[in-house]
Design a protein around this motif. Structure first.
Motif, PDB file in Angstrom:
ATOM      1  N   THR A 226     -12.397  -4.354   2.047  1.00  0.00           N
ATOM      2  CA  THR A 226     -13.028  -4.657   3.336  1.00  0.00           C
ATOM      3  C   THR A 226     -13.815  -5.968   3.257  1.00  0.00           C
ATOM      4  O   THR A 226     -13.782  -6.771   4.191  1.00  0.00           O
ATOM      5  CB  THR A 226     -13.950  -3.500   3.774  1.00  0.00           C
ATOM      6  OG1 THR A 226     -13.209  -2.283   3.725  1.00  0.00           O
ATOM      7  CG2 THR A 226     -14.468  -3.712   5.178  1.00  0.00           C
ATOM      8  N   GLY A 227     -14.510  -6.178   2.152  1.00  0.00           N
ATOM      9  CA  GLY A 227     -15.267  -7.423   1.973  1.00  0.00           C
ATOM     10  C   GLY A 227     -14.357  -8.652   1.972  1.00  0.00           C
ATOM     11  O   GLY A 227     -14.678  -9.674   2.580  1.00  0.00           O
ATOM     12  N   THR A 228     -13.200  -8.538   1.325  1.00  0.00           N
ATOM     13  CA  THR A 228     -12.228  -9.640   1.311  1.00  0.00           C
ATOM     14  C   THR A 228     -11.707  -9.908   2.720  1.00  0.00           C
ATOM     15  O   THR A 228     -11.615 -11.062   3.156  1.00  0.00           O
ATOM     16  CB  THR A 228     -11.049  -9.311   0.368  1.00  0.00           C
ATOM     17  OG1 THR A 228     -11.561  -9.034  -0.932  1.00  0.00           O
ATOM     18  CG2 THR A 228     -10.066 -10.467   0.287  1.00  0.00           C
TER      19      THR A 228
ATOM     20  N   GLY B  60      -8.628  -2.790   7.894  1.00  0.00           N
ATOM     21  CA  GLY B  60      -8.046  -1.516   8.327  1.00  0.00           C
ATOM     22  C   GLY B  60      -7.719  -0.616   7.145  1.00  0.00           C
ATOM     23  O   GLY B  60      -7.946   0.597   7.195  1.00  0.00           O
ATOM     24  N   SER B  61      -7.224  -1.209   6.068  1.00  0.00           N
ATOM     25  CA  SER B  61      -6.928  -0.431   4.853  1.00  0.00           C
ATOM     26  C   SER B  61      -8.203   0.139   4.260  1.00  0.00           C
ATOM     27  O   SER B  61      -8.236   1.287   3.801  1.00  0.00           O
ATOM     28  CB  SER B  61      -6.231  -1.313   3.808  1.00  0.00           C
ATOM     29  OG  SER B  61      -5.038  -1.832   4.318  1.00  0.00           O
ATOM     30  N   GLY B  62      -9.272  -0.675   4.273  1.00  0.00           N
ATOM     31  CA  GLY B  62     -10.562  -0.197   3.777  1.00  0.00           C
ATOM     32  C   GLY B  62     -11.083   0.977   4.592  1.00  0.00           C
ATOM     33  O   GLY B  62     -11.566   1.969   4.049  1.00  0.00           O
ATOM     34  N   CYS B  63     -10.955   0.878   5.920  1.00  0.00           N
ATOM     35  CA  CYS B  63     -11.389   1.974   6.802  1.00  0.00           C
ATOM     36  C   CYS B  63     -10.553   3.233   6.558  1.00  0.00           C
ATOM     37  O   CYS B  63     -11.069   4.351   6.630  1.00  0.00           O
ATOM     38  CB  CYS B  63     -11.290   1.549   8.265  1.00  0.00           C
ATOM     39  SG  CYS B  63     -12.518   0.319   8.745  1.00  0.00           S
ATOM     40  N   ALA B  64      -9.277   3.053   6.263  1.00  0.00           N
ATOM     41  CA  ALA B  64      -8.405   4.201   5.994  1.00  0.00           C
ATOM     42  C   ALA B  64      -8.729   4.846   4.644  1.00  0.00           C
ATOM     43  O   ALA B  64      -8.593   6.061   4.472  1.00  0.00           O
ATOM     44  CB  ALA B  64      -6.942   3.767   6.029  1.00  0.00           C
TER      45      ALA B  64
END
Length: 200
Positions: A89-91, A133-137
């Motif tokens: 998410t940071g990236t 979105g991947s981080g949120c998932a």
């Protein structure tokens, strides 16, 4: 100074800045997951937490310290999934911020953003949004950690909140990423002016 952006490019620059700001603020705030422990409200982010138990030597028990802070080390983050989520998410937020600042500079600098550069920037925004979105998932995979279970009445598990609820920062981060992926990526295709053809 002239702009290197079209009218659609101006909208793209403004929307890119808003999306990046929403995602970055949501990512930094520790209000992704809300619950309570020992009668005090507790909240978690990916790498920060508000209210945590500390040993009270004077009374010989445990009390809740109502402060927000980040974990003392990267390994201190409660689960592997949340560590991955923090990096991913940071990236993604960094990429959205980079494109947003470049787009804003395009409003003031001529010949900075051409059609091709606009499309490349849109591609970078899409990747940034995809990472967020991947981080949120990934985030719900960490709900089975001991810290979260203590806060959610020992009923939480992966993708099961128990007595906790999702906070505004999670939605803010995800919404910024979604708008960046869907609308900003599309607008970036029309952001740059056609380059002038020189006779040499």
């Amino acid at each position: 100074m002239g702009s290197s952006l079209t009218c659609a490019g101006g909208i793209w620059a403004l929307l890119s800045l808003l999306c990046a700001a929403a995602s970055c603020v949501g990512f930094f705030m520790p209000y992704w997951l809300l619950g309570s422990q020992m009668g005090k409200p507790v909240s978690f982010g990916t790498f920060r937490r508000c209210s945590y138990p500390v040993r009270d030597e004077a009374q010989g028990g445990t009390v809740m310290l109502e402060q927000c802070g980040r974990y003392a080390s990267f390994q201190g983050i409660p689960s592997l999934e949340w560590r991955i989520c923090t990096v991913v998410t940071g990236t993604g937020c960094g990429l959205l911020l980079l494109v947003a600042l470049t787009a804003i500079m395009g409003c003031c600098v001529t010949d900075l953003i051409s059609r091709t550069i606009g499309r490349v920037a849109g591609g970078i925004q899409f990747v940034g949004g995809l990472l967020i979105g991947s981080g949120c998932a990934l985030y719900p995979l960490g709900w089975d950690s001991e810290e979260v279970r203590q806060t959610c009445s020992n009923t939480s598990n992966q993708f099961q909140l128990g007595s906790c609820e999702i906070g505004w920062a999670f939605y803010c981060t995800g919404a910024g990423a979604a708008v960046a992926m869907l609308i900003c990526t599309w607008l970036s295709c029309f952001a740059g002016k056609k380059q002038k053809q020189y006779p040499y």
